[in-house]
Design an enzyme around this catalytic site. Structure first.
Site, short mmCIF file in Angstrom:
data_model
loop_
_atom_site.label_atom_id
_atom_site.label_comp_id
_atom_site.label_asym_id
_atom_site.label_seq_id
_atom_site.Cartn_x
_atom_site.Cartn_y
_atom_site.Cartn_z
N LYS A 83 5.15 -2.80 -4.01
CA LYS A 83 6.28 -2.10 -4.65
C LYS A 83 6.18 -0.57 -4.60
O LYS A 83 6.56 0.14 -5.52
CB LYS A 83 6.51 -2.54 -6.11
CG LYS A 83 6.42 -4.02 -6.38
CD LYS A 83 6.94 -4.90 -5.28
CE LYS A 83 8.41 -4.81 -4.99
NZ LYS A 83 8.75 -5.54 -3.73
N TRP A 88 10.02 -0.12 3.60
CA TRP A 88 10.63 1.06 4.21
C TRP A 88 9.67 1.68 5.23
O TRP A 88 10.05 1.93 6.39
CB TRP A 88 10.97 2.06 3.10
CG TRP A 88 11.74 3.27 3.50
CD1 TRP A 88 12.52 3.44 4.61
CD2 TRP A 88 11.82 4.49 2.75
NE1 TRP A 88 13.08 4.71 4.61
CE2 TRP A 88 12.67 5.36 3.48
CE3 TRP A 88 11.27 4.94 1.55
CZ2 TRP A 88 12.97 6.65 3.03
CZ3 TRP A 88 11.60 6.22 1.10
CH2 TRP A 88 12.43 7.06 1.83
N HIS A 148 -2.14 -4.85 1.54
CA HIS A 148 -2.29 -4.32 0.18
C HIS A 148 -3.76 -4.28 -0.22
O HIS A 148 -4.08 -3.90 -1.34
CB HIS A 148 -1.54 -5.21 -0.84
CG HIS A 148 -0.05 -5.23 -0.67
ND1 HIS A 148 0.70 -4.10 -0.46
CD2 HIS A 148 0.84 -6.25 -0.70
CE1 HIS A 148 1.98 -4.43 -0.37
NE2 HIS A 148 2.09 -5.73 -0.51
N TYR A 236 6.16 8.05 -1.82
CA TYR A 236 7.54 7.57 -1.76
C TYR A 236 8.52 8.68 -2.16
O TYR A 236 9.53 8.90 -1.50
CB TYR A 236 7.67 6.37 -2.72
CG TYR A 236 9.03 5.71 -2.78
CD1 TYR A 236 9.36 4.68 -1.91
CD2 TYR A 236 9.98 6.10 -3.72
CE1 TYR A 236 10.61 4.06 -1.98
CE2 TYR A 236 11.22 5.50 -3.80
CZ TYR A 236 11.53 4.47 -2.93
OH TYR A 236 12.77 3.86 -3.00
N LYS A 303 16.87 -1.01 -6.11
CA LYS A 303 17.65 0.23 -6.31
C LYS A 303 17.27 1.29 -5.29
O LYS A 303 18.09 2.11 -4.91
CB LYS A 303 17.39 0.77 -7.70
CG LYS A 303 18.38 0.35 -8.76
CD LYS A 303 18.13 1.20 -9.99
CE LYS A 303 19.29 1.13 -10.94
NZ LYS A 303 19.01 1.90 -12.17
P1 A3P Z 1 12.88 -0.49 -6.48
O1 A3P Z 1 12.47 -1.80 -7.08
O2 A3P Z 1 12.54 0.67 -7.35
O3 A3P Z 1 14.30 -0.46 -6.05
P2 A3P Z 1 7.80 -2.59 -1.35
O4 A3P Z 1 8.54 -2.46 -0.08
O5 A3P Z 1 6.45 -1.97 -1.32
O6 A3P Z 1 7.80 -3.99 -1.84
O7 A3P Z 1 8.59 -1.71 -2.42
C1 A3P Z 1 9.88 -2.10 -2.85
C2 A3P Z 1 10.60 -0.89 -3.40
O8 A3P Z 1 11.04 -0.07 -2.29
C3 A3P Z 1 11.84 -1.30 -4.16
O9 A3P Z 1 12.02 -0.29 -5.14
C4 A3P Z 1 12.89 -1.25 -3.07
O10 A3P Z 1 14.20 -1.17 -3.54
C5 A3P Z 1 12.46 -0.01 -2.32
N1 A3P Z 1 12.95 0.03 -0.93
C6 A3P Z 1 13.06 -1.01 -0.06
N2 A3P Z 1 13.56 -0.59 1.11
C7 A3P Z 1 13.78 0.73 1.00
C8 A3P Z 1 14.31 1.73 1.88
N3 A3P Z 1 14.71 1.43 3.10
N4 A3P Z 1 14.39 2.99 1.42
C9 A3P Z 1 13.98 3.32 0.17
N5 A3P Z 1 13.49 2.42 -0.72
C10 A3P Z 1 13.37 1.14 -0.31
#
Ligand code: A3P
Length: 336
Positions: A83, A88, A148, A236, A303
């Site tokens: 998370k 991304w 991770h 991030y 989000k």
């Molecule tokens: P939120 O829950 O705050 O929206 P991971 O990819 O490590 O699992 O992290 C997930 C988080 O990254 C989530 O945050 C998700 O919405 C956000 N996320 C996923 N794709 C993204 C993107 N292309 N750009 C920015 N944030 C992204």
């Protein structure tokens, strides 16, 4: 909760545990008996192994990974705590590294039809997450993989190679909020939802899978300072603030900088658009698909904002997490 509901939850957790145990080797089962354990989220227990908290099948995965994986010089590892923006970063790295094979503006780009976790597989889920030995021979080179696992867990497997690691870190406040939504979304529907308070207790104590968060973050942070050519440490929030600047940094770090022709042709902007939150979230594959036939892709897109924690934290929660961050991460030159 009624007594019968409680009993059935206990029964279901027991069954989940049995399933976890079923997938572990005898060696792993024996090991579990000797490890400290705490309550898990969606699984009955997580165990402390090599200073990280993991569910049984991940302990199996880390052991197999450590016995078998040897990095190649050309490997690129995307590392993170869950998370933190891994989905991304994996997409960005895939798009950058493969831009000569797949133009970021082409209609059938792999990132338009596949989730980035399937293009950049995790050691602990896709590759070493099952009992049978993985076949890594079909991974295209350079091999792009995610993890991770903390730095100290992968060190032996990578130390002899010139592979590169890109770590993405996120403000623990937003990391926690994102984890809370995700953890409750993927837990079995029959499993009790974790309250904000209980989840924060565990997060601050470090007893969250792949945690403690400070161990995970600091391992890569220290290495990025000592060996900046080996580990690139990203945040991030910084990517959200100036994605173009950081995309160029990533490309330079990976020894494939954008040339002036690419810059002039808008290649960087095309990658930014291809991997943008709005674009990825709306793809059919991310609305309806699943990773490993198990996790719905849509739960990886919520989000995508910086600072959402203010909508969820009470003053008590803010005080508690601030204290933990100060205690565990203060004095290392890391700021959020
Ligand atoms: P939120 O829950 O705050 O929206 P991971 O990819 O490590 O699992 O992290 C997930 C988080 O990254 C989530 O945050 C998700 O919405 C956000 N996320 C996923 N794709 C993204 C993107 N292309 N750009 C920015 N944030 C992204």
């Amino acid at each position: 909760m009624a007594a019968t509901d409680k009993q059935s939850n206990v029964q279901l957790e027991k069954e989940a545990e049995d399933e976890e145990y079923e997938n572990c080797s005898q060696e792993c089962k024996d090991l579990l008996l000797s490890l400290p354990r705490e309550k898990g989220w969606g699984v009955p227990y997580i165990y402390l192994y090599q200073d990280i908290w993991l569910r049984p099948i991940r302990i199996q995965a880390i052991s197999t990974f450590q016995k078998q994986f040897q990095a190649k010089d050309s490997d690129i590892i995307v590392a993170s705590l869950p998370k933190s923006g891994t989905t991304w970063l994996k997409a960005l790295v895939f798009a950058i590294v493969n831009r000569n094979r797949f133009s970021p503006s082409q209609k059938n780009h792999p990132l338009l039809i596949s989730n980035s976790h399937d293009l950049v597989p995790y050691f602990e889920f896709h590759l070493y997450g099952k009992r049978q030995n993985p076949d890594l021979s079909n991974l295209p080179e350079p091999r792009l993989v995610g993890t991770h696992f903390p730095f100290h867990s992968i060190l032996d497997s990578i130390s002899k190679s010139k592979c590169k690691i890109i770590y993405i870190c996120r403000n623990p406040f937003d990391n926690f909020v994102s984890l809370w939504y995700f953890g409750n979304a993927i837990a079995p529907s029959t499993s009790p939802r974790l309250s904000w308070e209980e989840a924060l207790e565990r997060y601050s104590k470090g007893t969250i899978e792949f945690g403690p968060f400070w161990t995970n973050i600091l391992g890569y942070w220290r290495e990025s300072i000592e060996k900046p050519d080996k580990v690139l440490f990203l945040k991030y929030e910084d990517l959200k603030g100036d994605i173009k600047f950081h995309l160029k940094r990533v490309a330079e770090f990976l020894n494939c900088p954008f040339d002036s022709e690419e810059e002039g042709n808008g290649v960087i902007e095309n990658i930014i658009e291809l991997c943008s939150f709005g674009k990825m979230k709306e793809l059919e594959v991310n609305k309806a698909g699943k990773i490993l036939d198990r996790y719905e892709n849509k739960v990886f897109f919520r989000k995508g904002e910086v600072g959402d924690w203010v909508n969820h934290f009470s003053p008590w929660m803010e005080k508690k997490l601030s204290k933990t961050i100060e205690e565990k991460l203060g004095g290392y030159g890391l700021s959020f």
